[in-house]
Design a protein around this motif. Structure first.
Motif, PDB file in Angstrom:
ATOM      1  N   SER A  71      41.796  51.628 -18.575  1.00 47.12           N
ATOM      2  CA  SER A  71      42.137  51.473 -17.155  1.00 47.12           C
ATOM      3  C   SER A  71      43.041  50.269 -16.966  1.00 47.12           C
ATOM      4  CB  SER A  71      40.851  51.266 -16.346  1.00 47.12           C
ATOM      5  OG  SER A  71      41.153  50.798 -15.047  1.00 47.12           O
ATOM      6  N   ILE A  75      39.054  44.220 -16.630  1.00 48.24           N
ATOM      7  CA  ILE A  75      37.911  45.081 -16.965  1.00 48.24           C
ATOM      8  C   ILE A  75      36.763  44.221 -17.501  1.00 48.24           C
ATOM      9  CG2 ILE A  75      37.187  47.036 -18.419  1.00 48.24           C
ATOM     10  CD1 ILE A  75      39.483  47.669 -16.432  1.00 48.24           C
ATOM     11  N   VAL A  82      35.389  47.914 -13.446  1.00 52.03           N
ATOM     12  CA  VAL A  82      36.736  47.401 -13.220  1.00 52.03           C
ATOM     13  C   VAL A  82      36.583  46.250 -12.226  1.00 52.03           C
ATOM     14  CG1 VAL A  82      39.065  47.937 -12.417  1.00 52.03           C
ATOM     15  CG2 VAL A  82      37.681  49.719 -13.527  1.00 52.03           C
ATOM     16  N   ASN A 111      40.599  47.584 -20.843  1.00 49.95           N
ATOM     17  CA  ASN A 111      41.932  47.491 -20.264  1.00 49.95           C
ATOM     18  C   ASN A 111      42.861  48.463 -21.006  1.00 49.95           C
ATOM     19  OD1 ASN A 111      44.700  46.061 -20.980  1.00 49.95           O
ATOM     20  ND2 ASN A 111      44.154  45.543 -18.894  1.00 49.95           N
TER      21      ASN A 111
END
Lengths: 318, 318
Positions: A71, A75, A82, A111
């Motif tokens: 994502s 993180i 998140v 991440n």
């Protein structure tokens, strides 16, 4: 046995079912459609993309060992959350739990740049290595650091911001607020700025012809014009490569990884990029007299790195 | 139970017997006398300094668990050898075995900056932490990196050269061959150069009075003159601290350590140095919005860090 990775991007949610040889045997893709949508909507779409990949792979979901998410943003892998992803409007979002609620699977998260570096480590430029650094030259300059086979991101998971190291004090304004960051000189965004600047100073450059108009200039314009013999373009490319090399040598002097790989759109230039960077490194690295040297390579997996790395994040928790 | 560390320097061989609370309870010291002496001569003196410390501590040698060496140069800890230490004329020297032959003890070895960082981790500024960076502002700018409680130095043990990262491309010539390294701006050597330069431009500065003559300028001249209200000195100090801060923020953005400590002679300035660096870090670090932030501190152990770190290197091999 299979593993499943989700690469959550600003534009697309891309998923893949990955086998034990790191082949992606089924894929899913859903537009992220950020505007006006809640985190729950996005999690719904992520779950949808998960099932698309499983169906595409033609396997039963019971054959999947674990799932993972790469994502954007900051993180916290330990809690599966998140902390912040401005781009997606996420704040302290328990994304792993949200996906577990929707699919029944345990999820791991990292991440996106770290997940991609881990993918290159497993199946790409860093195969078989334990110390590895992945640099991505894109809109920004991203970094992923692998130490002793594990993702390294500092005690608060905010480290590895290799693009945000100043190489020219008081230099170009960077998006992060500092001046003179490596990113402000070595990103594709910076190359486009450098290309336009050179075009304005040289109305006879064939870069005008190649791009069509100043708005169409991209990261390839100067490289393409250089290959057609344009002297102004050659200067732009040489200067740009020198900016990249300054940061690469900094990272070698710090990390001395077995392999340092360069990814992102610009890395498709291959040896045109890598060979001169190698020359700078040979000349400038502090370890000139050391027997074993860092190998500089291009990334191998492109966008798949993020999916593959995310799929195998579970390995980091054994 | 006790541990024994050797800090092998260009000037002195300093040894210490260390107890389980990291107190040095006995010391030895022998001049290194590099000129015209063989590695065997130096190893003999190291063994002598070992026995001096044991005698000074008033313990029996059977009470010592393990011994370690912090040595300048490029070290291969796994094989117990010094690959290169130009300063001492060592090349591929099996120093651990040579000391074992002379004392009967198993020896562990590390680069001296790494051993000192490990000492600060165990007993000084990094106590209780697992991710830690130690910067030394001396003749050069040295770095020691601790990740997950272990010394990190890259796959070839040549990493951690934090002073040899360029902060001003094409800037001041550095001893390493590159131009614009952090070391060329933030070392004590650089500060002296900057101080002399400012004095030549301002014959009325009280730095002339403080130093006595240009040859006597040292790392304290500008700091002392600033405290007496000298404007030129203030500018020198402010600019110097900014050079330090640029590199410190780079290292925070890369490593996000729990603690980053600054050692070396200049670090005795304490808050005069640390407070403005903290201000730069608050403003410039990429992790502005992250809850947990790197703490910036001065080193606590001075020269003892190397002895203590070396003494406990055995812990890294459990």
């Amino acid at each position: 046995m299979y593993w499943l990775g989700i690469d959550l991007g600003g534009t697309n949610i891309a998923t893949g079912v990955v086998d034990e040889n790191y082949n992606i045997i089924g894929r899913g893709k859903v537009k992220t459609n950020r505007i006006g949508r809640t985190p729950d909507d996005i999690a719904d779409d992520m779950a949808k993309a998960v099932y698309m990949a499983i169906e595409d792979a033609g396997i039963d979901k019971s054959e999947i060992v674990a799932m993972g998410i790469g994502s954007p943003g900051s993180i916290v892998p330990e809690t599966g959350t998140v902390a912040v992803a401005n781009n997606l409007g996420f704040k302290n979002l328990p994304l792993c739990q949200m996906l577990k609620d929707r699919t029944g699977f345990d999820f791991y998260i990292e991440n996106d740049a770290n997940a991609a570096a881990y993918g290159e480590l497993l199946a790409g430029a860093g195969r078989g290595k334990k110390n590895f650094v992945a640099i991505t030259l894109g809109t920004g300059v991203g970094g992923g650091i692998i130490i002793d086979g594990k993702i390294f991101s500092g005690f608060n998971h905010a480290g590895g911001e290799l693009g945000h190291t100043v190489i020219i004090q008081n230099g170009e304004q960077c998006a992060c607020g500092r001046q003179g960051c490596w990113e402000a000189y070595a990103s594709a965004t910076a190359l486009i700025r450098q290309t336009k600047f050179a075009m304005h100073k040289d109305p006879t450059s064939i870069m005008w012809e190649i791009a069509g108009s100043i708005e169409n200039v991209n990261g390839l314009t100067a490289f393409d014009a250089m290959r057609k013999g344009d002297e102004t373009a050659k200067k732009v490319v040489n200067q740009y490569i020198e900016y990249i090399a300054v940061g690469i040598v900094n990272m070698i002097n710090i990390f001395q990884p077995e392999v340092l790989c360069i990814g992102g759109g610009i890395s498709k230039e291959g040896d045109t990029l890598i060979k001169p960077i190698e020359s700078f490194a040979r000349l400038d690295r502090y370890s000139k007299n050391v027997a074993m040297q860092t190998e500089i390579k291009t990334a191998e997996l492109g966008n798949d790195a993020g999916i593959i790395g995310a799929a195998f994040l579970c390995n980091l928790y054994k």
